[in-house]
Write an enzyme that holds these catalytic residues in place. Structure first.
Site, PDB file in Angstrom:
ATOM      1  N   ALA A 250       0.794  -1.239   0.000  1.00  0.00           N
ATOM      2  CA  ALA A 250       0.000   0.000   0.000  1.00  0.00           C
ATOM      3  C   ALA A 250       0.822   1.283   0.000  1.00  0.00           C
ATOM      4  O   ALA A 250       0.253   2.375   0.102  1.00  0.00           O
ATOM      5  CB  ALA A 250      -0.991   0.027   1.160  1.00  0.00           C
ATOM      6  N   ALA A 251       2.149   1.183  -0.160  1.00  0.00           N
ATOM      7  CA  ALA A 251       2.949   2.414  -0.238  1.00  0.00           C
ATOM      8  C   ALA A 251       2.534   3.229  -1.466  1.00  0.00           C
ATOM      9  O   ALA A 251       2.470   4.463  -1.418  1.00  0.00           O
ATOM     10  CB  ALA A 251       4.432   2.071  -0.302  1.00  0.00           C
ATOM     11  N   GLY A 252       2.222   2.528  -2.550  1.00  0.00           N
ATOM     12  CA  GLY A 252       1.770   3.220  -3.764  1.00  0.00           C
ATOM     13  C   GLY A 252       0.423   3.897  -3.545  1.00  0.00           C
ATOM     14  O   GLY A 252       0.175   5.001  -4.040  1.00  0.00           O
ATOM     15  N   ASP A 253      -0.469   3.241  -2.794  1.00  0.00           N
ATOM     16  CA  ASP A 253      -1.786   3.845  -2.492  1.00  0.00           C
ATOM     17  C   ASP A 253      -1.594   5.128  -1.705  1.00  0.00           C
ATOM     18  O   ASP A 253      -2.272   6.132  -1.924  1.00  0.00           O
ATOM     19  CB  ASP A 253      -2.642   2.876  -1.666  1.00  0.00           C
ATOM     20  CG  ASP A 253      -2.945   1.593  -2.428  1.00  0.00           C
ATOM     21  OD1 ASP A 253      -3.010   1.642  -3.669  1.00  0.00           O
ATOM     22  OD2 ASP A 253      -3.094   0.544  -1.773  1.00  0.00           O
TER      23      ASP A 253
HETATM   24  O1  RIB Z   1      -2.171  -1.817  -2.790  1.00  0.00           O
HETATM   25  C1  RIB Z   1      -2.264  -2.700  -1.707  1.00  0.00           C
HETATM   26  C2  RIB Z   1      -3.544  -3.469  -1.750  1.00  0.00           C
HETATM   27  O2  RIB Z   1      -3.533  -4.295  -2.876  1.00  0.00           O
HETATM   28  C3  RIB Z   1      -3.772  -4.386  -0.576  1.00  0.00           C
HETATM   29  O3  RIB Z   1      -4.408  -3.755   0.502  1.00  0.00           O
HETATM   30  C4  RIB Z   1      -4.578  -5.519  -1.179  1.00  0.00           C
HETATM   31  O4  RIB Z   1      -5.912  -5.512  -0.808  1.00  0.00           O
HETATM   32  C5  RIB Z   1      -4.450  -5.328  -2.694  1.00  0.00           C
HETATM   33  O5  RIB Z   1      -5.607  -4.905  -3.213  1.00  0.00           O
END
Ligand code: RIB
Length: 302
Positions: A250-253
């Site tokens: 989730a670093a990209g998120d």
């Molecule tokens: O970007 C990370 C996410 O990718 C995780 O939380 C997982 O659910 C996948 O969707």
């Protein structure tokens, strides 16, 4: 605080099952894990959480199922103060991600999309209106819902940020004129056929992405190298900040959400990418997806 921004995220909502291990198993190998846990995840919900923790008013658009994981994930989003009235709960099964995490913080992820792939494009685009400042989407839902939502946002002149995860060759031509398109390295390869390893390849890939999407800015997330910004005339590489890597999930998120929010506030793409870099560096130093997102105070004090 980024208080006055009204944002929507159309995207996936997953339960993440995380298994930690010393090193990933080889094909056919059977190994013993160290620990396991369940966590709130999904690229869409992670980005909604990051926006909310940074101070935006956030509406989540998506779908879960009427099952235990669906209830738990909606309760979590509600408890954070995220508006979930545009999240349907009639999918067949709530999305699930299986995440293998090694001792260096590197991961391998398999997602069962379930309800995330069953979003009604009309319901999703109807939830986007001119009261919003910002829309974020990713590719972890059905393509039709992404396209309908983005086109409505572009029509309404809302700042529209397209995070291209997970890697696939999406029909970018069906949603023209977004504000920012932001793939990571493997997503860039899937969309352009080019690995962004050198300055030349970064530029070539950025130009292809600009041509395919007619985006105002192409921002490539380059992992530990930071990010690149292409504005149609100039390429700039922006190094990231060092940190002790615990979990890159989730670093990209986190990068996408902080970058989008700062851009919505200042209109300055370089300041926005710097915030994205800082946010990503904080996220990799912590375990989990939504739990690793920084608050505004943590971000500006970084
Ligand atoms: O970007 C990370 C996410 O990718 C995780 O939380 C997982 O659910 C996948 O969707």
């Amino acid at each position: 605080m980024y208080k006055n921004i009204r944002a929507a995220v159309m995207g996936s909502i997953n339960m993440d099952f995380i298994m930690s291990m010393e090193k990933m198993p080889e094909c056919g190998e059977n190994i013993v894990g160290n620990t396991y846990s369940y966590a709130n995840g999904g690229k869409g919900a992670n980005q909604a959480t990051a926006l909310k923790k940074l101070g935006a008013a956030v509406k989540m658009i998506g779908k879960v199922a009427d099952d235990t994981n669906g209830h738990s994930l909606i309760n979590n989003l509600n408890s954070l103060g995220i508006d979930t009235t545009a999240v349907a709960a009639d999918g067949d099964v709530t999305g699930l991600a299986v995440i293998m995490l090694d001792s260096e913080g590197k991961n391998r992820i398999v997602v069962y999309e379930g309800a995330n792939a069953q979003i009604d494009p009309k319901a999703a685009s109807d939830a986007v209106d001119g009261t919003l400042d910002l829309l974020l989407v990713q590719f972890e839902t059905n393509e039709e819902a992404v396209i309908a939502t983005v086109n409505k946002a572009v029509e309404e002149k809302i700042i529209t940020v397209v995070d291209c995860g997970p890697a696939k060759n999406f029909s970018l031509e069906k949603m023209q004129g977004v504000t920012i398109i932001t793939p990571n390295e493997s997503e860039t390869k899937a969309l352009t056929g080019i690995s962004p390893d050198t300055q030349e390849s970064i530029l070539s890939a950025s130009k292809i992405l600009e041509e395919r999407s007619k985006a105002k800015y192409v921002v490539l997330k380059l992992g530990s190298r930071g990010c690149s910004v292409w504005d149609g005339t100039k390429l700039k590489i922006m190094p990231t900040y060092p940190s002790d890597v615990v979990d890159t999930t989730a670093a990209g998120d986190c990068f996408t959400a902080a970058m989008a929010l700062e851009y919505a506030v200042s209109g300055d793409i370089y300041k926005a990418c710097d915030m994205g870099n800082k946010s990503g560096s904080i996220a990799v130093s912590r375990l989990g997806a939504d739990a690793s997102m920084p608050t505004y105070e943590e971000l500006i004090n970084f």
